[in-house]
Design an enzyme around this catalytic site. Structure first.
Site, PDB file in Angstrom:
ATOM      1  N   ASP A   1      29.104  19.026 -46.992  1.00 35.44           N
ATOM      2  CA  ASP A   1      30.330  19.643 -46.471  1.00 35.44           C
ATOM      3  C   ASP A   1      30.406  21.147 -46.728  1.00 35.44           C
ATOM      4  O   ASP A   1      31.164  21.612 -47.582  1.00 35.44           O
ATOM      5  CB  ASP A   1      31.547  18.958 -47.085  1.00 35.44           C
ATOM      6  CG  ASP A   1      31.607  17.490 -46.707  1.00 35.44           C
ATOM      7  OD1 ASP A   1      30.880  17.097 -45.773  1.00 35.44           O
ATOM      8  OD2 ASP A   1      32.365  16.740 -47.333  1.00 35.44           O
TER       9      ASP A   1
ATOM     10  N   GLU B   1      26.664   9.175 -53.303  1.00 34.41           N
ATOM     11  CA  GLU B   1      26.375   9.724 -54.647  1.00 34.41           C
ATOM     12  C   GLU B   1      26.513   8.649 -55.723  1.00 34.41           C
ATOM     13  O   GLU B   1      25.733   8.707 -56.681  1.00 34.41           O
ATOM     14  CB  GLU B   1      27.311  10.908 -54.914  1.00 34.41           C
ATOM     15  CG  GLU B   1      27.089  12.098 -53.998  1.00 34.41           C
ATOM     16  CD  GLU B   1      27.518  11.852 -52.553  1.00 34.41           C
ATOM     17  OE1 GLU B   1      28.443  11.037 -52.351  1.00 34.41           O
ATOM     18  OE2 GLU B   1      26.925  12.449 -51.653  1.00 34.41           O
TER      19      GLU B   1
ATOM     20  N   ASP C   1      26.241   8.324 -45.870  1.00 33.12           N
ATOM     21  CA  ASP C   1      27.175   9.295 -46.456  1.00 33.12           C
ATOM     22  C   ASP C   1      27.780   8.693 -47.727  1.00 33.12           C
ATOM     23  O   ASP C   1      27.626   7.496 -47.994  1.00 33.12           O
ATOM     24  CB  ASP C   1      28.273   9.595 -45.412  1.00 33.12           C
ATOM     25  CG  ASP C   1      29.201  10.724 -45.836  1.00 33.12           C
ATOM     26  OD1 ASP C   1      28.785  11.592 -46.640  1.00 33.12           O
ATOM     27  OD2 ASP C   1      30.366  10.736 -45.359  1.00 33.12           O
TER      28      ASP C   1
HETATM   29  O1  MIG Z   1      35.161  12.288 -47.326  1.00 35.15           O
HETATM   30  O2  MIG Z   1      32.806  10.495 -42.828  1.00 35.15           O
HETATM   31  O3  MIG Z   1      29.880  14.871 -45.643  1.00 35.15           O
HETATM   32  O4  MIG Z   1      29.823  14.779 -42.849  1.00 35.15           O
HETATM   33  O5  MIG Z   1      32.067  13.713 -41.561  1.00 35.15           O
HETATM   34  C1  MIG Z   1      34.546  12.749 -46.182  1.00 35.15           C
HETATM   35  C2  MIG Z   1      33.597  11.624 -42.889  1.00 35.15           C
HETATM   36  C3  MIG Z   1      33.509  11.759 -45.743  1.00 35.15           C
HETATM   37  C4  MIG Z   1      31.767  13.415 -45.670  1.00 35.15           C
HETATM   38  C5  MIG Z   1      30.558  13.873 -44.932  1.00 35.15           C
HETATM   39  C6  MIG Z   1      30.965  14.346 -43.574  1.00 35.15           C
HETATM   40  C7  MIG Z   1      31.657  13.240 -42.815  1.00 35.15           C
HETATM   41  C8  MIG Z   1      32.875  12.760 -43.614  1.00 35.15           C
HETATM   42  N1  MIG Z   1      32.463  12.343 -44.938  1.00 35.15           N
END
Ligand code: MIG
Length: 746
Positions: free
Chosen positions: A439, A335, A332
């Site tokens: 998200d 980017e 996650d």
């Molecule tokens: O700023 O890890 O897209 O699936 O649950 C949020 C917490 C960070 C974004 C991900 C989401 C995840 C969440 N993350």
């Protein structure tokens, strides 16, 4: 003037100016077509097929550091572009490729998490043409009769990919940038997630509840709260004994996937930070210091995945996960998402000291919260020591992280298939990871738009895609969750996930009726496993996505370009989800061929629109006439049983179908240890013939008992032959059943 290089019969590489990439994602390959020509006529590029110009260059220019080429392709519609909001046909749009975390998916949000600078121009009665801008820098697109392809670079390298069919373009593009490997079979099962199951006992309770409620499920996800203060590759207080936790989960038949973010907390007492620091593994700011940004752990440094020694260090760091029984890794924030920096803090103080609380300051303050790309602030170094600005690396940052993560699997789980789920990526990400669309929100609008988003990814080479079922942000209600699960069961990747602070979204959260519906469709997903796994196999082989737009059936039919709320799942299933609250029917466009309602056997004719009933516990699913659907008995999890029954449902009178199987977890399939069966059934005047042969037989096989169901046997059947020998059959007035053991026919 571009340089033109023939890559093979149907792909040309055209290079304008002097582009540079830190990484080249393309692979060499051969192809037999020879009709395509790419020539310069009067100083402009022309793409010619069978004597006709399909694409012609109008102009190329450099302006403000952006190199652009304008082409025309008459009456073009545009598909692909990886992960983009909006409908399938992307004619008349402007897009930017710059991996960004923007959690509010408004209709015109752009860019998103993933950059795939690739699209397909399609027009009836013309060969489809793919264009891949092989640039890891930021790229820009404008589509219309004339279209622009631009890159933030001193030039641009384009691959022009001839179809003629849309699926040929996708197939060739995936040859160029790589195809999905066979995923572990368990990753096709239903998966349960939440931000967060934050203690071992909570995660175990969820697992047990799934079993006691008879809801098949293969995977439980651990989001950021399993760690010690968000320090990656650690286990926190609430997961004191991760090994015994994972052992208990395994006993229940669950796999565990843990989240990993790229940001490493700056903390002198933290092993990963210390080892990263001693390797000098982190990206730098322009002054040569480690770049510091704020993410969940607070101040973080970011690995420079462009370096192979850094990737290796990152791979090694997965030890603490794999030795404690973790099965898959969820990447996650890659980017990378960076929400704050020290310089932003000092700017705030500066503004506060001025004491000028006015609209301008408020406006600026708002801008502080918007994420930045740091394209010019961060610098990377490649293996040769060459320095690259972040804007040339950003779009492949997650791709390189996924490479490192795959390396981790090779280190710690040799001969096991990796499972990596990623949010960000670049062209070719499918070689390493499955993708989810980030998200979304618990909105009906998002349920609907996930279809064209996922199909767009599929047309851009990414086959293993899915969405947060039920929606991530916002509060789902039971109806939305039921409808979304019905649809999600037919997405390649099938996971229910929701955000912290939103209402609970596990299958039982909205009472018995909703749970019953959810269970019904999760079970159907498990029943369809043999069919789905085979679709994945063909996608792995040919690059054609598992989830496809209807236009794959007939690209000369322009009506299909705008069908965004129906899709094909593999070769033979058409899915028409309900996308509105309180709706108990919808209209369904029936494409080429005849299609049979899986629920009741009703037959529908091509090129017609029908009103189709869909009470809350039903989603309209149609099976192509004269096709076969391979099924099994749903179990608690995929491969719970050593021996599985195989059901072959035959829709229509004649069909040919393929079934793929392998051990589901090792890489042995690459050495031929798999089975690929061809089933052919034909109708005779007084009976049926069944022919089964192994196109490849290299694996012992789990399918033992086979039952073939001719769902619409029209008359009293007198004789059925199986591989040329008479065999017994049972006719119940409608369905004719033929039963045998797989080992007796192969
Ligand atoms: O700023 O890890 O897209 O699936 O649950 C949020 C917490 C960070 C974004 C991900 C989401 C995840 C969440 N993350």
């Amino acid at each position: 003037m571009p340089t033109i290089e023939k890559i093979n019969g149907s792909i040309f590489k055209v290079v304008y100016g002097n582009p540079t990439n830190p990484v080249d994602v393309t692979l060499p390959y051969e192809d037999a077509y020879s009709g395509l020509k790419c020539e310069e006529i009067n100083g402009k590029l022309q793409v010619i097929d069978a004597g006709k110009t399909i694409i012609s260059e109008k102009d190329s220019k450099v302006d403000g550091g952006i190199f652009s080429v304008t082409f025309s392709y008459e009456n073009a519609h545009f598909f692909g572009f990886g992960e983009k909001m909006g409908y399938l046909d992307k004619r008349g749009k402007h897009f930017k490729m710059q991996n960004m975390d923007n959690p509010l998916h408004t209709p015109d949000l752009d860019p998103m998490y993933i950059s795939i600078p690739f699209f397909i121009a399609v027009s009836p009665k013309k060969p489809a043409m793919g264009i891949f801008a092989n640039s890891t820098s930021y790229t820009f697109f404008k589509t219309g009769n004339d279209f622009d392809v631009s890159a933030k670079d001193d030039g641009i390298e384009l691959y022009l990919i001839y179809g003629p069919k849309v699926q040929d373009v996708v197939g060739k593009f995936t040859q160029l940038v790589g195809k999905m490997e066979m995923p572990p079979a368990w990753s096709l099962g239903y998966q349960q997630s939440r931000w967060s199951y934050s203690t071992a006992s909570e995660a175990l309770d969820i697992a047990k509840k799934l079993r006691s409620d008879d809801i098949p499920c293969d995977v439980i996800y651990l989001d950021i709260d399993y760690m010690d203060g968000y320090r990656v590759f650690t286990w926190g207080e609430n997961f004191k004994n991760p090994k015994s936790f994972s052992q208990e989960m395994k006993k229940l038949g669950f796999k565990i996937v843990t989240i990993i973010d790229p940001g490493v907390k700056v903390d002198e007492n933290y092993e990963i930070y210390k080892s990263g620091k001693s390797l000098d593994a982190f990206v730098k700011d322009r002054s040569g210091k480690d770049f510091t940004g704020y993410v969940w752990p607070g101040r973080c440094n970011f690995p420079d995945f462009l370096r192979s020694d850094v990737r290796e260090w990152w791979a090694k760091s997965h030890k603490s996960l794999f030795e404690n029984g973790v099965d898959g890794v969820w990447n996650d924030m890659n980017e990378p998402a960076i929400v704050w920096t020290d310089s932003k803090t000092s700017k705030v103080f500066e503004l506060m000291q001025k004491g000028e609380i006015d609209f301008q300051i408020l406006g600026e303050a708002k801008a502080f919260f918007a994420q930045e790309d740091f394209g010019d602030e961060i610098v990377h170094k490649d293996d040769k020591g060459k320095i690259w600005p972040h804007f040339k690396v950003r779009n492949i940052y997650a791709y390189l992280e996924a490479m490192a993560t795959k390396q981790a699997f090779e280190m710690y789980k040799p001969n096991k298939r990796p499972f990596i789920l990623t949010r960000a990526g670049f062209a070719g990400i499918q070689k390493y990871a499955a993708v989810w669309t980030g998200d979304n929100s618990s909105w009906w609008e998002h349920l609907e738009i996930e279809m064209p988003i996922s199909m767009g990814l599929g047309m851009s080479g990414v086959a293993f895609t899915g969405t947060d079922v039920g929606g991530f942000g916002g509060n789902a209600d039971g109806e939305l969750l039921a409808r979304w699960t019905e649809m999600g069961a037919f997405f390649p990747f099938f996971r229910n996930h929701s955000a912290i602070g939103t209402s609970r979204q596990e299958p039982w959260s909205f009472g018995k009726q909703i749970e019953d519906t959810i269970r019904k469709y999760i079970k159907l997903r498990y029943a369809l496993f043999p069919y789905i796994y085979t679709a994945f196999y063909f996608s792995h082989k040919d690059g054609v996505p598992v989830m496809r737009p209807l236009l794959f059936l007939d690209q000369d039919n322009e009506n299909l370009y705008s069908i965004n709320d129906e899709f094909l799942f593999g070769d033979s299933i058409l899915v028409a989800p309900i996308t509105r609250p309180n709706a108990t029917w919808r209209t369904v466009y029936i494409p080429k061929g005849k299609w049979i309602d899986m629920r009741n056997g009703n037959l529908y004719e091509e090129d017609h629109v029908y009103k189709i009933d869909a009470p809350l516990d039903e989603i309209p699913i149609f099976i192509k006439e004269n096709s076969m659907i391979f099924k099994t008995d749903p179990a608690n999890y995929i491969f719970e049983k050593e021996k599985m029954n195989l059901y072959v449902d035959i829709y229509g009178q004649e069909a040919v179908g393929y079934l793929y199987e392998d051990d589901g977890e090792t890489l042995d399939y690459k050495a031929g240890k798999y089975n690929l069966y061809e089933f052919a059934v034909g109708a005779l005047s007084q009976g049926y013939t069944i022919g089964i042969k192994a196109l490849n037989h290299g694996y012992a096989g789990k399918y033992k008992k086979v039952q073939m169901n001719f769902l619409n046997a029209p008359r009293q059947i007198i004789e059925v032959t199986l591989n040329g020998k008479k065999t017994e059959s049972h006719f119940d007035g409608k369905t004719l059943k033929v039963e045998f053991e797989m080992e007796d026919v192969i």
